[in-house]
Enzyme design. Structure first.
Site, PDB file in Angstrom:
ATOM      1  CB  THR A 185      -0.908   0.064   1.245  1.00 17.77           C
ATOM      2  OG1 THR A 185      -0.069   0.081   2.388  1.00 17.77           O
ATOM      3  CG2 THR A 185      -1.843  -1.102   1.293  1.00 17.77           C
ATOM      4  CD  GLU A 330      -5.008  -1.932   2.692  1.00 14.19           C
ATOM      5  OE1 GLU A 330      -5.536  -1.554   1.622  1.00 14.19           O
ATOM      6  OE2 GLU A 330      -4.318  -1.200   3.402  1.00 14.19           O
ATOM      7  CE  LYS A 439     -12.336  13.980  14.425  1.00 14.68           C
ATOM      8  NZ  LYS A 439     -11.244  13.090  14.721  1.00 14.68           N
ATOM      9  CD1 TRP A 444     -15.961  14.987  13.402  1.00 18.05           C
ATOM     10  CD2 TRP A 444     -16.194  13.037  12.322  1.00 18.05           C
ATOM     11  NE1 TRP A 444     -15.364  14.012  14.156  1.00 18.05           N
ATOM     12  CE2 TRP A 444     -15.490  12.804  13.529  1.00 18.05           C
ATOM     13  CE3 TRP A 444     -16.447  11.966  11.474  1.00 18.05           C
ATOM     14  CZ2 TRP A 444     -15.056  11.534  13.901  1.00 18.05           C
ATOM     15  CZ3 TRP A 444     -16.016  10.701  11.846  1.00 18.05           C
ATOM     16  CH2 TRP A 444     -15.324  10.484  13.047  1.00 18.05           C
TER      17      TRP A 444
HETATM   18  P1  AMP Z   1      -5.709   1.980  -2.725  1.00 14.37           P
HETATM   19  O1  AMP Z   1      -5.387   0.898  -1.782  1.00 14.37           O
HETATM   20  O2  AMP Z   1      -4.504   2.672  -3.267  1.00 14.37           O
HETATM   21  O3  AMP Z   1      -6.650   1.565  -3.786  1.00 14.37           O
HETATM   22  O4  AMP Z   1      -6.448   3.109  -1.869  1.00 14.37           O
HETATM   23  C1  AMP Z   1      -7.616   2.834  -1.153  1.00 14.37           C
HETATM   24  C2  AMP Z   1      -8.214   4.121  -0.648  1.00 14.37           C
HETATM   25  O5  AMP Z   1      -8.587   4.952  -1.742  1.00 14.37           O
HETATM   26  C3  AMP Z   1      -9.483   3.926   0.122  1.00 14.37           C
HETATM   27  O6  AMP Z   1      -9.240   3.555   1.454  1.00 14.37           O
HETATM   28  C4  AMP Z   1     -10.136   5.289   0.001  1.00 14.37           C
HETATM   29  O7  AMP Z   1      -9.602   6.210   0.922  1.00 14.37           O
HETATM   30  C5  AMP Z   1      -9.729   5.714  -1.388  1.00 14.37           C
HETATM   31  N1  AMP Z   1     -10.807   5.427  -2.338  1.00 14.37           N
HETATM   32  C6  AMP Z   1     -10.885   4.403  -3.208  1.00 14.37           C
HETATM   33  N2  AMP Z   1     -12.011   4.504  -3.954  1.00 14.37           N
HETATM   34  C7  AMP Z   1     -12.658   5.608  -3.542  1.00 14.37           C
HETATM   35  C8  AMP Z   1     -13.875   6.256  -3.900  1.00 14.37           C
HETATM   36  N3  AMP Z   1     -14.661   5.812  -4.884  1.00 14.37           N
HETATM   37  N4  AMP Z   1     -14.229   7.372  -3.225  1.00 14.37           N
HETATM   38  C9  AMP Z   1     -13.449   7.870  -2.233  1.00 14.37           C
HETATM   39  N5  AMP Z   1     -12.290   7.309  -1.859  1.00 14.37           N
HETATM   40  C10 AMP Z   1     -11.892   6.208  -2.496  1.00 14.37           C
END
Ligand code: AMP
Length: 542
Positions: A185, A330, A439, A444
């Site tokens: 990640t 994940e 906040k 929020w």
């Molecule tokens: P990754 O592991 O790089 O795919 O990142 C995952 C993170 O991307 C998630 O925990 C979210 O914070 C963000 N994320 C993925 N898809 C979306 C979405 N459609 N809207 C908002 N945040 C998203």
């Protein structure tokens, strides 16, 4: 009493067997890195993957060995994955957009033995290879004619290397819980954390992804995964497309609006998937060229929140249905998809868009809940937001080497680090990352909502919102804007545009204009860097 059904391990290479057997002639079309369009099919991808398995064994690769790839989406990357999987080795995707030192750190952590790399990324690899002690061999995904000169002896041309084996090989069989793939990640703080997929989780996840309300792929579809295979398994497509017998159109290194447009139209793509920034580029290109998308039916948009303006443009101007999706590395990565359930089927126009800005509902096997800071479950009323937790058989149970253990509890709930609310019909809406939410006076404020709203302004190219310390309210929102070329929006015009669309106390206290907003290696706004850049900023009244 046990059931009397066959114990058939869910192994990833059975997917390419199925594709080759029942959909063998279905095309895999790629924009090759060397230039030009390359055409093959699932039958040949399987044959070359078998050859690759055999060739890897000749190099001494065995079950459990980590084999890295730093490559675009092409037919070669696809066959490399299946060849690695076929001997029980572990494909480890590297994101070339990370800093070289970070890539070297990740490779050392995973102890990668072999690396497959596209020509594009050879300069990066030359710089980091000496720092990776475990690395024995580098295989450049090209033929001898395109190989640069003066490379060390352990750097070989893929086509020559592969030609040293034939395809007389039988896949290995092993436990379905065996590691299949790794992806780190791109954490913005601390060391990256390794996610380890199993054969079982990849196969189950692809089956989930195929459900009609999820990606809903069919043999008649032509899918273009613009999302790279190094970004969370290209959202399952390297497994779900062959499973469904769907043709794959691979964009290679052509990630700009024009190249994507050419592939979408030239190859008659019916469904495609990528992060919002890619679609912004495409829409700008379409606008400029007066283009149309006659074959495209669906576009999956995720990775960060999809602005309402993108959904509106696709649907109303180009007659393409947007499927907003949320997920995480994940989670293999699919968490939710915003397809329309019967409860919302009567909606149209702006009311429908109100639903489509949500990230949607989960497939079978993904369980989710939202909790407050004391771990109490919150109601699904579409407005109360809390920390989002998930679990399921394609969700991580731990990170590699036990890092980040605090994100998992004893009931296997994984803390996503996202904040959101869920409505009565089970539609999730992500309102923030837990560390980004503002906040203000104990309440929020969602930065994602404000960003989405601001990019709806006709003169705004990109928007980010961060919390700035405030003596009375703890924190208040600051809106950071990148203007569209040749446009001159003012603070007043932007705030006036937002005014009647959110609660008054959510409105940003100030607007600043910048040339560029920093992004992470997976295209998300990098708020840590943005906060750092604006750390001297103070609200006037404060
Ligand atoms: P990754 O592991 O790089 O795919 O990142 C995952 C993170 O991307 C998630 O925990 C979210 O914070 C963000 N994320 C993925 N898809 C979306 C979405 N459609 N809207 C908002 N945040 C998203």
């Amino acid at each position: 009493m046990l059931g009397l059904m066959q114990d058939w391990p869910l192994l990833c290479h059975k997917v390419i067997d199925h594709a080759a057997q029942y959909h063998g002639a279905r095309e895999v079309v790629s924009r090759s890195v060397e230039g030009g369009i390359h055409r093959t099919n699932y039958r040949d991808v399987r044959n070359r993957a078998l050859r690759l398995s055999k060739r890897l064994e000749m190099d001494g690769a065995v079950l459990g060995d980590r084999v890295a790839t730093m490559a675009w989406n092409t037919w070669r990357h696809l066959e490399v994955w299946y060849g690695i999987l076929g001997i029980g080795a572990v494909y480890h995707t590297l994101n070339p957009r990370l800093f070289p030192d970070q890539i070297a750190w990740i490779m050392n952590d995973a102890e990668d033995k072999i690396l497959f790399v596209d020509l594009t990324f050879l300069p990066i690899v030359k710089a980091i290879a000496p720092k990776v002690a475990s690395l024995e061999k580098i295989i450049v995904l090209t033929d001898a004619a395109h190989m640069p000169d003066d490379l060390p002896a352990n750097v070989v041309a893929y086509e020559d290397w592969l030609a040293e084996a034939d395809d007389d090989f039988a896949w290995k069989t092993f436990d379905e819980k065996t590691a299949a793939g790794m992806c780190y990640t791109s954490g913005t703080t601390g060391d990256p954390k390794g996610v380890v997929y199993s054969h079982r989780s990849n196969v189950l996840h692809a089956m989930m992804a195929l459900q009609p309300d999820m990606l809903g792929l069919a043999a008649r579809d032509r899918l273009m995964p613009v999302v790279p295979m190094f970004h969370a398994n290209a959202w399952s497509t390297a497994f779900s497309a062959p499973m469904a017998g769907t043709s794959m159109i691979m964009p290679g290194a052509g990630m700009d609006g024009k190249s994507i447009f050419e592939m979408l139209t030239g190859e008659r793509v019916t469904i495609t998937a990528a992060v919002p920034t890619v679609w912004l580029m495409l829409l700008q290109h379409l606008d400029k060229e007066n283009g149309a998308l006659p074959d495209l039916e669906r576009v999956v948009i995720g990775g960060s929140a999809c602005p309402r303006a993108i959904t509106k443009a696709f649907q109303e101007k180009y007659d393409v249905t947007v499927m907003h999706a949320w997920g995480m590395t994940e989670m293999s990565p699919l968490g939710t998809v915003c397809s329309i359930k019967p409860e919302y089927a009567h909606l149209a126009g702006e009311e429908k868009l109100d639903i489509q800005v949500k990230q949607g509902h989960p497939p079978f096997t993904v369980e989710m809940k939202i909790v407050d800071d004391e771990e109490h479950e919150l109601p699904w009323d579409g407005k109360t937001f809390g920390r989002l937790k998930v679990r399921g058989p394609a969700v991580s149970s731990a990170y590699y080497k036990g890092r980040g253990a605090e994100q998992f509890d004893e009931e296997l709930w994984f803390d996503t680090g996202d904040v959101g609310h869920v409505d009565a019909h089970g539609y999730l809406q992500i309102t923030d990352r837990a560390k980004d939410v503002i906040k203000s006076g104990g309440e929020w404020i969602s930065t994602i909502d404000l960003e989405n709203l601001a990019v709806g302004h006709p003169d705004v190219a990109e928007a980010a919102v961060i919390g700035i310390a405030h003596p009375k309210w703890d924190e208040r929102p600051l809106l950071v804007i990148v203007r569209k070329d040749g446009r001159e929006p003012t603070k007043e015009s932007i705030l006036a545009f937002m005014e009647d669309k959110v609660a008054k106390w959510w409105l940003p206290d100030d607007v600043v204009f910048v040339d560029e907003i920093p992004h992470t290696a997976t295209g998300k706004i990098q708020k840590t860097t943005l906060r750092e850049q604006l750390k001297a900023y103070r609200f006037e009244a404060a």
